[in-house]
Design a protein around this motif. Sequence first.
Motif, mmCIF file in Angstrom:
data_model
loop_
_atom_site.group_PDB
_atom_site.id
_atom_site.type_symbol
_atom_site.label_atom_id
_atom_site.label_comp_id
_atom_site.label_asym_id
_atom_site.label_seq_id
_atom_site.Cartn_x
_atom_site.Cartn_y
_atom_site.Cartn_z
ATOM 1 N N PHE A 1 -0.090 4.136 -2.101
ATOM 2 C CA PHE A 1 -0.728 5.615 -1.331
ATOM 3 C C PHE A 1 0.415 6.507 -0.977
ATOM 4 C CE2 PHE A 1 -4.183 2.598 -1.460
ATOM 5 C CZ PHE A 1 -5.001 3.329 -2.008
ATOM 6 N N ALA B 1 -5.509 3.758 8.350
ATOM 7 C CA ALA B 1 -6.680 4.356 7.315
ATOM 8 C C ALA B 1 -7.895 3.433 7.985
ATOM 9 C CB ALA B 1 -6.616 4.082 5.942
ATOM 10 N N ARG C 1 8.400 8.793 -0.070
ATOM 11 C CA ARG C 1 7.749 7.549 -0.041
ATOM 12 C C ARG C 1 8.896 6.228 -0.016
ATOM 13 N NH1 ARG C 1 3.312 8.087 -4.586
ATOM 14 N NH2 ARG C 1 3.320 6.038 -4.582
ATOM 15 N N PHE D 1 -8.480 8.627 5.664
ATOM 16 C CA PHE D 1 -7.380 8.413 6.184
ATOM 17 C C PHE D 1 -6.821 10.054 6.456
ATOM 18 C CE2 PHE D 1 -7.386 7.858 1.797
ATOM 19 C CZ PHE D 1 -6.485 8.662 1.179
ATOM 20 N N GLU E 1 -10.058 -0.636 10.752
ATOM 21 C CA GLU E 1 -8.772 -0.087 10.385
ATOM 22 C C GLU E 1 -8.080 -1.125 9.440
ATOM 23 O OE1 GLU E 1 -5.416 2.300 13.126
ATOM 24 O OE2 GLU E 1 -6.594 0.507 14.211
ATOM 25 N N VAL E 2 -7.470 -0.599 8.373
ATOM 26 C CA VAL E 2 -6.746 -1.443 7.495
ATOM 27 C C VAL E 2 -5.673 -2.455 8.152
ATOM 28 C CG1 VAL E 2 -5.139 -1.436 5.472
ATOM 29 C CG2 VAL E 2 -7.176 0.193 5.506
ATOM 30 N N GLU F 1 0.434 6.879 5.086
ATOM 31 C CA GLU F 1 0.366 5.348 5.723
ATOM 32 C C GLU F 1 -1.100 4.868 5.861
ATOM 33 O OE1 GLU F 1 2.324 3.224 7.267
ATOM 34 O OE2 GLU F 1 0.717 2.080 7.959
ATOM 35 N N MET F 2 -1.205 3.545 5.440
ATOM 36 C CA MET F 2 -2.685 3.234 5.128
ATOM 37 C C MET F 2 -3.082 2.306 6.084
ATOM 38 S SD MET F 2 -3.925 4.919 2.647
ATOM 39 C CE MET F 2 -5.465 3.987 2.293
ATOM 40 N N THR F 3 -2.190 1.735 6.916
ATOM 41 C CA THR F 3 -2.628 0.634 7.711
ATOM 42 C C THR F 3 -3.525 1.291 8.949
ATOM 43 O OG1 THR F 3 -0.475 0.598 8.914
ATOM 44 C CG2 THR F 3 -0.863 -1.080 7.512
ATOM 45 N N LEU G 1 -12.629 4.999 2.098
ATOM 46 C CA LEU G 1 -11.498 4.839 2.754
ATOM 47 C C LEU G 1 -11.133 6.002 3.413
ATOM 48 C CD1 LEU G 1 -8.671 3.015 0.644
ATOM 49 C CD2 LEU G 1 -9.147 2.727 2.960
ATOM 50 N N GLY H 1 -11.546 1.474 6.564
ATOM 51 C CA GLY H 1 -12.179 1.414 5.361
ATOM 52 C C GLY H 1 -13.722 0.905 5.654
ATOM 53 N N LEU I 1 0.854 -1.106 -0.131
ATOM 54 C CA LEU I 1 0.133 0.047 0.019
ATOM 55 C C LEU I 1 0.742 1.223 -0.085
ATOM 56 C CD1 LEU I 1 -2.782 -1.192 2.553
ATOM 57 C CD2 LEU I 1 -3.023 -0.967 -0.076
#
Lengths: 91, 254
Positions: A23, A30, B9, A88, A42-43, A26-28, A86, A32, A19
């Motif tokens: 993206f 986020a 990133r 975040f 939470e992811v 930080e997506m964990t 989603l 959903g 991810l």
Amino acid sequence: MKMQTSEMKLDGNAIAGLLGEIFAVEMTTAHGTCAACGAVNEVGRVDVYIHAPGTVVRCPSCEQVLMRIVRGRGRYWLDLTGMRCLEFAED
Amino acid sequence: MARAALLGRLSWQFGELVELVHETPRVSSLYFNIPMWPGHLAGQHVDVRLTAEDGYQAERSYSIASPPEARWVALTVERLDDGEVSPYLVGELKVGDKVELRGPIGGHFVWRAGDDRPLLLVAGGSGVVPLMAMLRHRATAPHKAPARLLYSSRALADIIYREEIDRLVAANDGLLVSHTLTREKPAGWSGYTRRIDAAMVKEVAWPKAQTPAVFVCGPTPFVETAADLLVGLEYDPLWIKTERFGATGGAGGG
């Protein structure tokens, strides 16, 4: 009786790197929303299967597919049909 | 890659192995000097990528064992004989060699020493690695939340960081550790000798009224069992953060 748990099941932590390629944030952490049952997770808590050709992400509440991610030949395919929303943080 | 660098990133870079510590017959800690390391939180991991001469690449995730305060980034890796990456990292890699890595990765399964809730850590096998980063981080903090570790290993010789854990407990700063061995009962052993179960979790875990922060890490079946047992103690599922290593350990297997 509880259903036998698949030993192949991982969680959202396992796709933090993948991810992170897609993206900018930080997506964990986020949140959903499942398009099927409406559960918000939470992811980092979702169910993840990485042994398919591609990655399959399922809702921990109803097991519907939230996300499918395929990477190959220099491209990504991201199917978000099962993810209604989603949410975040900006950074 | 230029765009990734611009946005800060995730990008691949080389880390140099500066120290190698044999923890158990199958597990080693690898200390890397990573020049562009931005710092990390306890509980995060890195991805390691190996490239064969023919261009074939294999990628695996490994938890960071070192605390944010440490000079080098340590990974503790269990060698899986049928793995693609771990037999190289544990067995072939030598001090001075360079490995391609990216990180730190993950923001969900992390703990900061400023969190003053009682801490409960539950580890199955090499699942202890990110939890050790948390305990090492805690050891450097001026104010220490009370902490308990329940750590399940197959046999005495398989306990990773055993002496260091004993030293952390001896510091007498509010850390309690309970070991259980699932395949051995050594003479004079005072810990548990069975798989994790409801009675064990009830003895070790904080009463739910103390609203602990909980981290569970290990092979998928272990994590599922431990999380179910904690929910059985009426813990709020949102207190419990889990990280599954898959059936054998190491996300994606070896």
